[in-house]
Design an enzyme around this catalytic site. Structure first.
Site, PDB file in Angstrom:
ATOM      1  N   CYS A 344     -82.273 -35.620   0.193  1.00 50.69           N
ATOM      2  CA  CYS A 344     -83.640 -36.148   0.025  1.00 50.69           C
ATOM      3  C   CYS A 344     -84.734 -35.217   0.547  1.00 50.69           C
ATOM      4  CB  CYS A 344     -83.815 -37.507   0.668  1.00 50.69           C
ATOM      5  SG  CYS A 344     -82.323 -38.394   1.078  1.00 50.69           S
ATOM      6  N   ARG A 373     -71.054 -34.457   6.278  1.00 52.73           N
ATOM      7  CA  ARG A 373     -71.266 -35.504   7.267  1.00 52.73           C
ATOM      8  C   ARG A 373     -70.079 -35.561   8.192  1.00 52.73           C
ATOM      9  NH1 ARG A 373     -73.634 -40.297   3.328  1.00 52.73           N
ATOM     10  NH2 ARG A 373     -75.311 -39.019   2.472  1.00 52.73           N
ATOM     11  N   GLN A 391     -72.857 -35.294  -3.964  1.00 55.32           N
ATOM     12  CA  GLN A 391     -73.490 -36.498  -4.508  1.00 55.32           C
ATOM     13  C   GLN A 391     -74.138 -36.182  -5.846  1.00 55.32           C
ATOM     14  OE1 GLN A 391     -76.169 -37.225  -1.084  1.00 55.32           O
ATOM     15  NE2 GLN A 391     -75.171 -39.219  -1.007  1.00 55.32           N
ATOM     16  N   ASP A 393     -77.047 -36.938  -7.013  1.00 59.36           N
ATOM     17  CA  ASP A 393     -78.167 -37.500  -6.277  1.00 59.36           C
ATOM     18  C   ASP A 393     -79.461 -37.366  -7.058  1.00 59.36           C
ATOM     19  OD1 ASP A 393     -79.197 -38.733  -4.097  1.00 59.36           O
ATOM     20  OD2 ASP A 393     -79.055 -36.998  -2.748  1.00 59.36           O
TER      21      ASP A 393
END
Ligand SMILES: [Zn+2]
Ligand SMILES: [Zn+2]
Length: 658
Positions: A344, A373, A391, A393
């Protein structure tokens, strides 16, 4: 009226009962079937025992054994019986906690002298449990003061710790210690509720033994955990055991090795997979499909790096709220860098790079973004939960008035793409504002309502997960059901107010004024790795033809037929299919068996007649019985073509954009 109480039922009707009546009496007054199925009651929204007296004016729902809450009560009651059996068989055993879990229960024990349970002990414990169940002992609720509770459990250090720590979830709180007693010898600290007697139990199985630390803390004593499952009927238990067997066969880690798709090299590190050529090919097919669909749906593709300076993650708030899940930092030229846990902030930098006009909105940025992560080694689970993953995303920046239409479009898009992968059953969760939240409650309400409207518009069945949203945003989680009924969370849609605010995002409106855009976070597969694992388990490794790494293998009956087999394979490849030849150096039967094990959609067998007639024998993976003989090559290609094309679900008309 004197001597009676009035109870409201879930359908809004009411019923009068004698004062002192219990939920069991209420169930009996409604019908014998309900009385038999009842295991507990919900009184004014809280679960209680069937034997608790009802008060006048209460709203009461009878909880039956086949409901989620009913199974919870059955499982937890069975856990008590297991602890009772263990303390009968190992006098002096300490019992810690025994909660119900999805599909079952567990209980943690410390055996005298540090003894360990063996798998053989499970049958002994089960037998003792069956005796206790045959004994039909009552679960009698007792309430004690804290001092009485400490005295009652003086030989049970884990219970003492819970009481002293005032752990309300385990039955100690408000100065009252509640316990459930089955006989003079066995009593357990517990909040309840429980079934009325042990005779209500019986459809259970103990499944495995594992080690577990007290309180999940590796510095505390190591306990022995026994897992079990319990159901409302033998049929339900049998179904569950069958599902477990199926799940075992479908385990993506096992199939990943057998089908040569991926592995987790210890040289690289836990939770970090490598994809082999076949797995890489499947992944490419998934990505190609997703890319084409996103392109059609007006997404713009971006690419961002794997690392960023700490300052970015300070602005985004990740270092404040998410640091525990991040990989440790690296120092470089006086700056501190982190592997990114999310994409993001980088997409935001792209939006922010220059002034944006309302004409550019909605701006839909998409990336196959690899993130890292930190997950504890205990929770890693193959591709389903890894430490590095990619992802699919997207971040969508839009004007406030575009939010509703954008969410409807987005959700319809998500469901349509999931369908193309053969998933047909969907459920969603609408996660709303938690107790601890940031931002303006009015914004929360507006975003939550927009998400709800999208769910209604797309006709996606959903439940509201009250207070389960992230502290900065409400969200929709889309779940799918796989071929054996398991539920998997895949896509997430989140309406975020915090990032636009933290990064001070703007656009210039038609009114020439500056406005704050809305931001939607969206992962469709979730991660490619996780979605890949779900597909492998859903299909038990037999991926649909359009996704299969190898679609056709041509088997020559003997050496003489190899040139023809080559021509057939060449022809298939020229038509865009993935085909190869297995020559006759190995027996035909062995080659067919191997092809089946590799779950190849089509094995074509070619012999003398085929060479003469331009045909093939078609051995289809999904068809039982003998192969179809003398199929003209053209006819086979037509069939393959239509099968591969038909995976594309019918397109729904895109909703008009604001
Ligand atoms: Zn209990
Ligand atoms: Zn995001």
């Amino acid at each position: 009226m004197a001597g009676t109480i009035t109870i409201t039922l879930p359908d809004g009707s009411s019923r009068e009962l004698a004062t002192g009546s219990t939920a069991a009496d209420l169930a009996a007054s409604i019908g014998r079937g309900l009385a038999r199925a009842a295991v507990a009651a919900s009184v004014d929204g809280g679960l209680t025992d069937l034997t608790a007296p009802l008060s006048d004016g209460a709203s009461v729902a009878i909880i039956t054994a086949d409901s989620p809450e009913g199974r919870f009560v059955l499982r937890h009651s069975t856990a008590h019986v297991m602890a009772q059996a263990v303390t009968d068989l190992w006098p002096g055993a300490k019992y810690a906690i025994g909660p119900p879990i999805e599909d079952g229960f567990y209980y943690d024990f410390e055996l005298p002298g540090g003894a360990h349970f063996s798998e053989d002990d499970l049958a002994r414990i089960e037998n003792r449990m069956r005796e206790i169940i045959a004994d039909d002992q009552p679960f009698s609720r007792e309430e004690h003061s804290v001092d009485e509770g400490l005295a009652l459990f003086r030989d049970q250090p884990y219970k003492v710790e819970i009481i002293a720590g005032v752990d309300t979830s385990e039955g100690a709180g408000d100065g009252v210690v509640s316990a459930y007693r089955n006989n003079e010898r066995f009593v357990d600290l517990c909040r309840g509720p429980h079934v009325p007697t042990t005779g209500r139990l019986g459809h259970f199985r103990l499944t495995k033994v594992a080690a577990a630390y007290w309180r999940g803390d590796e510095h505390r004593p190591q306990l022995q955990r026994i897992y079990g499952t319990a159901w409302e009927s033998d049929a339900a238990l049998k179904d569950h055991l069958h599902r477990l067997e199926e799940a075992e066969k479908r385990d993506h880690r096992r199939l990943g090795a057998e089908l040569d798709l991926f592995h987790f090299p210890s040289e690289i590190g836990s939770g970090l997979p490598v994809f082999h050529p076949k797995g890489g090919l499947v992944r490419k097919l998934m990505e190609d499909h997703a890319r084409a669909e996103h392109e059609r749906a007006g997404y713009q593709f971006v690419v961002t790096p794997h690392l960023a300076k700490s300052t970015l993650f300070e602005t985004s708030g990740h270092l404040q709220w998410y640091a525990e899940s991040m990989y440790p930092p690296m120092q470089l030229e006086g700056a501190t860098y982190y592997p990114k846990p999310m994409n993001c902030p980088m997409h935001i930098l792209i939006y922010q790079h220059r002034q944006r006009s309302y004409r550019e909105l909605p701006m839909r940025l998409f990336e196959f973004g690899t993130v890292y992560r930190f997950e504890r080694s205990g929770v890693l689970n193959g591709l389903l939960r890894a430490r590095g993953f990619t992802q699919d995303d997207a971040h969508i920046f839009c004007a406030r008035e575009q939010l509703g239409a954008e969410l409807i479009d987005l959700l319809a898009f998500v469901v349509r793409i999931l369908r193309t992968f053969g998933l047909t059953e969907f459920e969603a969760e609408l996660a709303t504002r938690p107790d601890k939240f940031v931002g303006d409650p009015a914004d929360w309400d507006e975003a939550t309502e927009a998400l709800r409207q999208a769910l209604l518009a797309v006709e996606l069945p959903f439940v509201v997960a009250q207070g389960e949203g992230a502290f900065y945003a409400p969200k929709i989680d889309v779940h799918v059901r796989d071929a054996i009924g398991r539920r998997w969370q895949v896509s997430t849609l989140q309406v975020d107010f915090q990032f636009p605010h933290r990064f001070d995002l703007e656009y210039v409106g038609a009114d020439n004024e500056r406005h704050r855009p809305q931001m939607i976070h969206r992962a469709l597969f979730g991660s490619i790795e996780r979605f890949f694992a779900i597909l492998i388990e859903h299909y038990a490794g037999a991926l649909p033809t359009w996704l299969a790494p190898l679609q056709v293998r041509v088997l020559a009956v003997s050496r003489d037929h190899e040139p023809y087999a080559d021509r057939v394979a060449d022809r298939l490849r020229a038509e865009g299919f993935r085909a190869e030849v297995a020559g006759a150096e190995e027996g035909l039967g062995a080659r067919v068996r191997r092809g089946k094990l590799e779950k190849i959609p089509y094995l074509l067998v070619v012999g003398d007649d085929d060479v003469a007639a331009g045909t093939v024998g078609v051995n289809a993976r999904d068809k039982a019985g003998s192969p179809a003989r003398d199929v003209p090559v053209d006819a086979f290609i037509d069939r393959l073509q239509s099968e591969v094309v038909s995976h594309l679900a019918p397109r729904s008309a895109p909703a008009p954009m604001a």
